[in-house]
Each structure stands twice: as C-alpha cells, then as structure tokens.
Design a protein around this motif. Structure first.
Motif, mmCIF file in Angstrom:
data_model
loop_
_atom_site.group_PDB
_atom_site.id
_atom_site.type_symbol
_atom_site.label_atom_id
_atom_site.label_comp_id
_atom_site.label_asym_id
_atom_site.label_seq_id
_atom_site.Cartn_x
_atom_site.Cartn_y
_atom_site.Cartn_z
ATOM 1 N N PHE A 124 20.134 -21.442 -85.979
ATOM 2 C CA PHE A 124 21.396 -22.090 -85.642
ATOM 3 C C PHE A 124 21.266 -23.084 -84.517
ATOM 4 C CE2 PHE A 124 24.295 -18.914 -87.601
ATOM 5 C CZ PHE A 124 25.046 -19.850 -88.270
ATOM 6 N N TYR A 127 24.760 -5.987 -92.194
ATOM 7 C CA TYR A 127 25.790 -5.344 -91.396
ATOM 8 C C TYR A 127 26.128 -3.964 -91.931
ATOM 9 C CZ TYR A 127 27.638 -7.536 -87.316
ATOM 10 O OH TYR A 127 27.796 -7.945 -86.041
ATOM 11 N N GLU A 144 24.373 -20.298 -100.636
ATOM 12 C CA GLU A 144 25.564 -19.861 -99.922
ATOM 13 C C GLU A 144 25.919 -18.416 -100.249
ATOM 14 O OE1 GLU A 144 29.616 -22.114 -98.952
ATOM 15 O OE2 GLU A 144 27.650 -22.918 -98.461
ATOM 16 N N TYR A 176 33.148 -25.527 -84.347
ATOM 17 C CA TYR A 176 34.106 -24.461 -84.111
ATOM 18 C C TYR A 176 33.847 -23.823 -82.745
ATOM 19 C CZ TYR A 176 29.917 -22.382 -86.038
ATOM 20 O OH TYR A 176 28.621 -22.058 -86.273
ATOM 21 N N LEU A 226 39.249 -21.858 -86.599
ATOM 22 C CA LEU A 226 38.323 -20.858 -87.095
ATOM 23 C C LEU A 226 39.067 -19.564 -87.437
ATOM 24 C CD1 LEU A 226 35.288 -20.706 -87.540
ATOM 25 C CD2 LEU A 226 35.054 -19.768 -85.265
ATOM 26 N N GLY A 261 29.632 -22.230 -94.945
ATOM 27 C CA GLY A 261 28.560 -21.245 -94.852
ATOM 28 C C GLY A 261 28.114 -20.981 -93.434
ATOM 29 N N CYS A 262 27.951 -22.064 -92.679
ATOM 30 C CA CYS A 262 27.425 -21.950 -91.329
ATOM 31 C C CYS A 262 28.366 -21.162 -90.425
ATOM 32 C CB CYS A 262 27.204 -23.344 -90.775
ATOM 33 S SG CYS A 262 25.903 -23.441 -89.596
ATOM 34 N N ALA A 263 29.633 -21.546 -90.448
ATOM 35 C CA ALA A 263 30.617 -20.888 -89.588
ATOM 36 C C ALA A 263 30.796 -19.436 -90.006
ATOM 37 C CB ALA A 263 31.948 -21.631 -89.651
ATOM 38 N N THR A 264 30.798 -19.221 -91.307
ATOM 39 C CA THR A 264 30.978 -17.854 -91.792
ATOM 40 C C THR A 264 29.852 -16.958 -91.297
ATOM 41 O OG1 THR A 264 31.910 -18.805 -93.787
ATOM 42 C CG2 THR A 264 31.349 -16.479 -93.855
ATOM 43 N N LYS A 265 28.648 -17.474 -91.377
ATOM 44 C CA LYS A 265 27.502 -16.685 -90.959
ATOM 45 C C LYS A 265 27.620 -16.364 -89.471
ATOM 46 C CE LYS A 265 22.576 -16.514 -91.628
ATOM 47 N NZ LYS A 265 21.356 -17.291 -91.770
ATOM 48 N N ARG A 266 27.987 -17.362 -88.699
ATOM 49 C CA ARG A 266 28.145 -17.163 -87.260
ATOM 50 C C ARG A 266 29.178 -16.076 -86.990
ATOM 51 N NH1 ARG A 266 24.543 -17.706 -83.744
ATOM 52 N NH2 ARG A 266 25.108 -18.601 -81.750
ATOM 53 N N LEU A 267 30.277 -16.146 -87.705
ATOM 54 C CA LEU A 267 31.331 -15.152 -87.514
ATOM 55 C C LEU A 267 30.826 -13.753 -87.853
ATOM 56 C CD1 LEU A 267 34.449 -17.021 -88.874
ATOM 57 C CD2 LEU A 267 34.186 -16.081 -86.586
ATOM 58 N N TYR A 268 30.129 -13.650 -88.959
ATOM 59 C CA TYR A 268 29.540 -12.366 -89.330
ATOM 60 C C TYR A 268 28.665 -11.844 -88.188
ATOM 61 C CZ TYR A 268 30.717 -12.089 -94.327
ATOM 62 O OH TYR A 268 31.357 -11.938 -95.520
ATOM 63 N N GLU A 269 27.835 -12.752 -87.699
ATOM 64 C CA GLU A 269 26.877 -12.329 -86.684
ATOM 65 C C GLU A 269 27.533 -11.936 -85.374
ATOM 66 O OE1 GLU A 269 23.068 -14.880 -88.240
ATOM 67 O OE2 GLU A 269 24.239 -15.606 -86.556
ATOM 68 N N LEU A 290 25.381 -15.144 -97.366
ATOM 69 C CA LEU A 290 26.425 -14.279 -96.843
ATOM 70 C C LEU A 290 26.249 -12.847 -97.306
ATOM 71 C CD1 LEU A 290 29.400 -16.731 -97.075
ATOM 72 C CD2 LEU A 290 27.978 -16.136 -95.114
#
Lengths: 74, 669
Positions: B64, B250, B239, B485, A66, A24-32, B243
């Motif tokens: 974050f 977006y 979750e 990451y 990633l 969830g965290c990485a996905t959100k970051r990617l979206y952002e 998203l």
C-alpha cells in the motif's frame, strides 16, 4: 432492519459490518483496519467532519465518504 | 551476528520495546507512524550481541504505502533470524491479522503480547497457552513501557534462533482460491525464487503488483504459455480474490481470537471517550487546538526566554570575556582573538543562547505527542484540509515539521496516495522548524518583547496557512485527481512519561547542538574568512568579499525593506542551516560595533515593520540543505528539489514584500 450505511447511524448506535462497497484498495484497507465482515462497530461521534467509530474498544476516525461505503446489517 | 526484527501495528509499542531491548533513545510518539524508516540497535544478552531492527508500524504487509514496503522487504530480503511481532493486547484481532501474514511468509515469529496491563484494565482475558498453540508461535505477555516480560521475550527469541522449525499459518482460503494457489505453486516450485512459493501464489492472487512484476521478470517462470494464461485469468478476477483472501484471513484470526480471548460484553465509557467529547467537539475542536498551540508558544516564551534566556545570554557574555582575556594573556595574535570572540562566540554563541527556549518548546511538543492529542489535531483539521483538496493525515506530517522538516517529510510515507504524498512533501518547508526559532526570538526581543508568544503563534499560524494555500493550489494544478480516503486510529490518551518527554526533547536539542558545533561552526568560519578578505579591508565592512556578496544580493530584498548586505548574507547562509542566519547576523553586526549585543544593533538597523517582513521571509523562504536533500530523496527526483527551492523563495519574497509594502501604506514603520 434494512441495510443502511455506517454514516446513517447516530452517535451511540451500533451494528455489524455487512459489506463494503468501495474500490478494491479502500476496501482492503478497511478490512485490514478491522472493518471485516461481521465486525461490530459502534458509532462514537457522527456530526460534522470524519465520523469516529469504536471497533472492539479502539477508536478509528474515518472520512464521511468512506463511512458511506460501509454497509451495516443486523 | 544474529538479527531480530520488530514488526507490529502502528502504536502497538514497538519503538518502546525497541528502546527497552537496546537501551537506545529512539523517539516514541503516541500516534501512528512514528517509525518510518527502519532503525537498528544492539542488544547484549548473556555476553552475546544481537542486532535489533525496528521496522515501520504497519497494519498489513501488502504494498500500500512506502512504510509497508520497507517492512515487508526487510523481512523477506533482510533475512532476520527471528521476528518479534509486537501485538497490542487491547486490539487483538486486528493485530493478529499482521501476525498471520508474518507466519504465511514463513518467518520465525515470537509474539510479544504487549500492553497486557491495559488489556487487564479493560477486562480482556487471554488464554496464552491456547493462543500460542493455535498460532504455532510462542506468545509472551509484555508491558514494554514498564519493562515487564522483556527478559522472557529475549530468551524465547534467542531459543528460536537455534531451533529449526517451520512456521506456517495454514489458512484455507476456500475451495476456489486454494485450488488456484495449488495450481500456481505447480509453476513456481523449484524455480529458485526469492520467496516461498506458497506466499508468492497468495500474493499473486491478492493482486500484488510488486510480486507480479517479480514473477513476470523471471524467465524461468514466465516462459511457459500456460502460466501466462493462468496469470491473465487471475488478473481479471483479482478484485474478488483479493477481498476473499483478506476476509478468510480475518476469519482465521477471528476463530483463534474467539477461542483464546474473552472480551468484556460492553465497553464502558472510558476517560479517553470523555476527553474526546470536548477535544473533538464539532465547534470547540478547532478553537481548542488553536488555544493549545498558543499556550505552547506563550509558555515557551515565558519559561524559556524570560526565565532562562537572560541567564544563558549573561553566561555566554561572561564566558566570552574570560576567553578573550585568556587569549590576551597568552599573547595570541589579534586575528585569533577576533576569530574566537567575533566569529565563534558572536556566531555560534548567538545560536547556543537559545537552547533553553528550544528545550522548553520540545518538551511541550513531546508532551502533546505522547499524550495522544496530535491524532485529534489531525482529526479536527480534516474538514479544513478536505476543503483544500488535502486530507487530515497530511496535517500530521505538518506538525512533525514543526520540530524539523526532515522527519516531517519522511513521515509522509504513511500517506497511501501519491498525490497526497507529493503535496505533503512540497508544503512541509513552510512549517516553521525549531531551527528558525532563534531568528524570530532575536527580532522579537528587539521589537516586540511584550508580545513574544503571540508573535510566535502568528508566525507558526502563517506558516500553516501558506502551506495549506499552496496545497490547495497544487491539488488544483500539478497534482489533480482524487484525494485519498481518510482513515486514522485515535489512540487512547496516555499520561506522558517524563522519560519519553525528556527523550524527545534531547533528540531535538542534541541535533540543534550538533548543528551548532558542525554546520554552523563551518558556516561561521567561512563567513569570517570572507569578512576579513581581501587583506587590509575593514573587517566586516562592505568592501570585504562577504560585503560584496551581500551587496550583490541585497537589491532583491529592497522592496521588502531590508535590502542591507548583512541581511542578504544572513539569508544566504541560512540555506546551509537556519540557525546560520542568526549566527551570521551575530557575527557581522556584533563585529561592527565591538561587543555590542546583537539585539541592540538589530534595533538600530531594522524597524518593527522590516523586522516583521524579515521574519516572514525567514519563515517561508528556501528550506535548509538537509531538507532539500530529503525532498530529493523522498521524491526521487532533482526536479522537485529544485522546484521547491525556487517556489519557496518566490513565496517568501512575495510574503515579505507584501508585509512591507502593505505595512508602509498603512503607515507602519
């Protein structure tokens, strides 16, 4: 074209983000950072090390792990 | 006083705009994450004064990383009258994502559509009126670096302060989520919470744990069982919601952008692309980075020392003689003469002598930072960093540490992952800061005058290697777990402006001079007194209090080859500030042999080998007090600050002993 991961694109190839299969965290970051569904990505460099992509003209470096989680469709 | 806050993505030109508004001298770098703490300044316009607050650059206002929380808290709790949202016109969609979040928070927003000139060059066209209507906020095109559009921006912002309008982004998050939002709002409304209830509802659905805790603590809200059930239900689905919300946001942004911005079909290869082909090359990237750093140090040495250094030294010598003669003419007591010539000029002067070098080094570093190269350096280092259980972005904080460890440690706030951040903080002191430069330079001048640049390069390199090794050890022992990451923007290359380069240099040099006038002066004064007492002893002698302290510590350093009391005192005073090492040596040595230059005395007392081990010691041992304080603050624990002091001392000592012992075995002296 079957869905492939961003990491499988060669330099110069492009596609659209279809899905992100990270936590969830990485996905959100990617979206952002702009990797939202439907965003056009072009791979600028994909050899050793992090891959560099161009996202509407802006360059972003992202780790290979990633990049693997970004699914590209047509 | 009315307050205007600046918010924007990293590298959107926020700090440049801040400087343009306030006329202040904040340092700007062409890489993400320059502002890690909010900065304040004052804008004078039409005889009124406004408080301007520059917030850290963020992509989002979630929770974050530390910098996002700083920005968000300020907007919510600092109650700025207006928020200027700095938007990078060349990257409109991602930037508007942040804009919508600001609007959702109910902030009064003015959009500064910045770098509009670069966007034009790239053939990106805007319908500004439509954009403004869609967002429901004024949009002003600006070029902060050329001060274009600034006045209009100020006028619009001030106008907004007076107006009483509701800012709102009405985003539909889809039927399911909208329903949940409404349900939550039912519980939250009229509960006198700190934030707008719509916003809290969305944040709860986004799984924001700060907001969750806030709501949970509020007795008005959490008393109802029904609410608890709703929250529980949300927690199980966070979750998906999370998203979905980002995606919808977006979509909202994309729709606006589609209607108001025309992008060129195919971006052609830019100069940045061409340069990157070489600088980020698979094999060439690292050697080029090493070469660039080598050139930086060589230039620093050639220009700073050979060209201006001697001049500076001569100047200080002449000044010292003039002052001494003056003092004699006015019949000053001998202790004053001793204090001024040996204490102040011998000590503080020894530090000030290196200003030209520091000027050159910081100008070169500023040039690199401004050009956009540093992000590439982090990129080419990512492979090595990854092999060590660290990540590329950690390297950015390390490079910042070259200037000074304090901002280096602060810049770790941009690391999202706690493990990455702790390691980055703990290894930062090994990055050789500008204040250590004078120490190396004295020893280089004494023993390695022909290879100055190379010696410097290897010292800095050794610092990096030790930092990385310790990082590896920490990631295997103290902080296990996944490294975060890696994702980082590579900003376009820009030709650095002289103004920015000079500003960066002055920031650092003025800090250096300030320390020379305060900390170093204080240290020198204390040490001078200690060197004179008890009354009647030979000044600067072993039997003075200073000598006794030194003698007490000195045996520790015997295995490293420099077990003299003077060296021990020098290292000890270096804990106050690194320049103090050379100030102290300047005082105790120049004091012994009246008028003798520090360098020639050093040549007598040290050997090339002990000089090398001493330099390694100063490179690695305990960081200065300011750095220790910053570590305490950033880790929020005395434990880690003390840990750093102990372990860096151990590493420094070990390094120096290894150099001396192995060197001796190999027959060096």
């Amino acid at each position: 074209m079957a869905d492939i991961s961003l990491i499988q694109l060669n330099s110069g190839e492009q596609g659209k983000v279809k899905k992100i299969c990270a936590g969830g965290c990485a996905t959100k970051r990617l979206y952002e950072m702009g990797f939202n569904t439907g965003a056009k990505v072009k791979v600028v460099k994909n050899d050793a090390g992090p891959i560099i992509v161009s996202l509407s003209g802006n360059k972003i470096a992202l780790g290979r792990g990633l990049a693997q989680k970004i699914i590209i469709g047509n | 006083m009315n307050t205007i806050a600046l918010v924007g993505n990293p590298n959107s030109g926020k700090t440049t705009l801040f400087n343009a508004l306030t006329g202040s001298n904040q340092h700007v770098g062409n890489w993400p994450g320059v502002t890690v703490e909010k900065k304040e300044g004052v804008l004078k316009f039409n005889e009124k004064i406004y408080n301007i607050v520059d917030l850290p650059g963020t992509y989002s206002l979630g929770a974050f990383s530390e910098d996002e929380i700083v920005a968000r808290d300020y907007i919510l709790k600092g109650n700025p009258n207006v928020v200027i949202n700095v938007v990078d016109a060349t990257n409109i969609e991602r930037n508007l994502y942040l804009t919508t979040q600001l609007l959702e928070m109910g902030a009064k927003v003015v959009v500064a559509l910045n770098m509009i000139d670069e966007a034009k060059e790239r053939n990106i066209k805007f319908d500004i009126k439509a954009l403004s209507e869609k967002l429901g906020a004024p949009v002003i095109p600006t070029v902060a670096s050329k001060r274009k559009g600034i006045e209009e921006l100020i006028k619009q912002s001030i106008e907004l302060i007076e107006k009483d309008i509701d800012f709102k982004a009405n985003i539909s998050y889809g039927e399911n989520i909208d329903k949940e939002v409404e349900k939550l709002k039912g519980f939250l409304n009229n509960k006198d919470l700190e934030y707008p209830s719509q916003w809290i509802a969305i944040k709860l659905l986004e799984g924001d744990k700060y907001i969750y805790e806030l709501v949970n603590k509020d007795e008005n809200v959490n008393s109802s069982n029904e609410f608890k059930n709703v929250i529980h239900n949300i927690k199980n689905n966070t979750e998906d919601y999370e998203l979905e919300i980002v995606d919808k946001r977006y979509e909202f942004v994309s729709n606006i952008a589609d209607l108001t911005v025309t992008l060129p079909d195919e971006a052609e290869e830019t100069i940045t692309d061409k340069i990157d082909k070489v600088l980020t090359h698979k094999w060439l990237g690292l050697p080029i980075f090493a070469l660039i750093m080598l050139i930086v140090f060589q230039l620093t040495f050639t220009v700073g020392e050979d060209l201006f250094g001697e001049l500076m030294g001569r100047g200080i010598e002449i000044l010292s003689e003039i002052i001494e003669n003056l003092l004699i003419i006015i019949n000053s007591p001998s202790w004053i003469i001793s204090f001024v010539t040996e204490g102040i000029i011998g000590g503080v002067g020894a530090v000030v002598e290196f200003v030209p070098l520091i000027v050159v080094l910081y100008m070169l570093m500023g040039f690199l930072e401004d050009s956009g190269y540093m992000a590439r350096a982090a990129y080419v280092m990512d492979n090595i960093m990854r092999a060590l259980g660290l990540q590329g972005k950690t390297f950015i904080s390390m490079i910042v540490g070259f200037g000074c460890n304090v901002p280096g440690i602060m810049s770790t706030r941009t690391l999202e992952n706690k493990k990455d951040r702790m390691i980055a903080i703990l290894i930062n002191p090994f990055m050789s800061c500008g204040a250590k430069l004078p120490i190396y330079l004295v020893f280089i001048a004494a023993f390695f005058p022909n290879n100055g640049g190379l010696v410097l390069f290897f010292l800095y390199l050794l610092g990096i290697v030790v930092a990385l090794l310790m990082g590896k050890i920490f990631s295997k022992t103290l902080f296990k777990g996944e490294s975060s990451y890696f994702i980082m923007e590579l900003p376009p290359y820009r030709l650095p402006t002289l103004r920015n380069v000079l500003r960066n240099m002055w920031d650092n040099v003025s800090g250096f001079l300030k320390r020379a006038g305060t900390t170093i002066f204080a240290v020198v004064t204390v040490l001078w007194v200690l060197a004179m007492l008890p009354l009647g002893v030979e000044p600067y002698g072993q039997s003075s209090i200073l000598g006794q302290i030194g003698l007490f510590i000195a045996p520790i350093f015997r295995p490293a080859g420099f077990g003299t009391w003077q060296a021990a005192v020098g290292l000890f005073s270096g804990i106050a500030a690194k320049e103090a090492v050379i100030a102290t040596l300047g005082m105790v040595y120049a004091g012994v042999s009246q008028g003798a230059e520090l360098v020639s005395t050093i040549q007598e007392v040290f050997t090339p080998l002990t000089a090398a081990s001493f330099m390694v010691m100063t490179l690695l041992y305990i960081p200065c007090a300011a750095t220790i304080g910053t570590i305490k603050k950033e880790t929020n624990s005395y434990k880690w600050a003390i840990f750093t002091v102990v372990y860096t001392f151990a590493i420094g000592w070990l390094g120096a002993v290894l150099v001396f012992q192995i060197g001796s075995l190999l027959g060096f002296s």
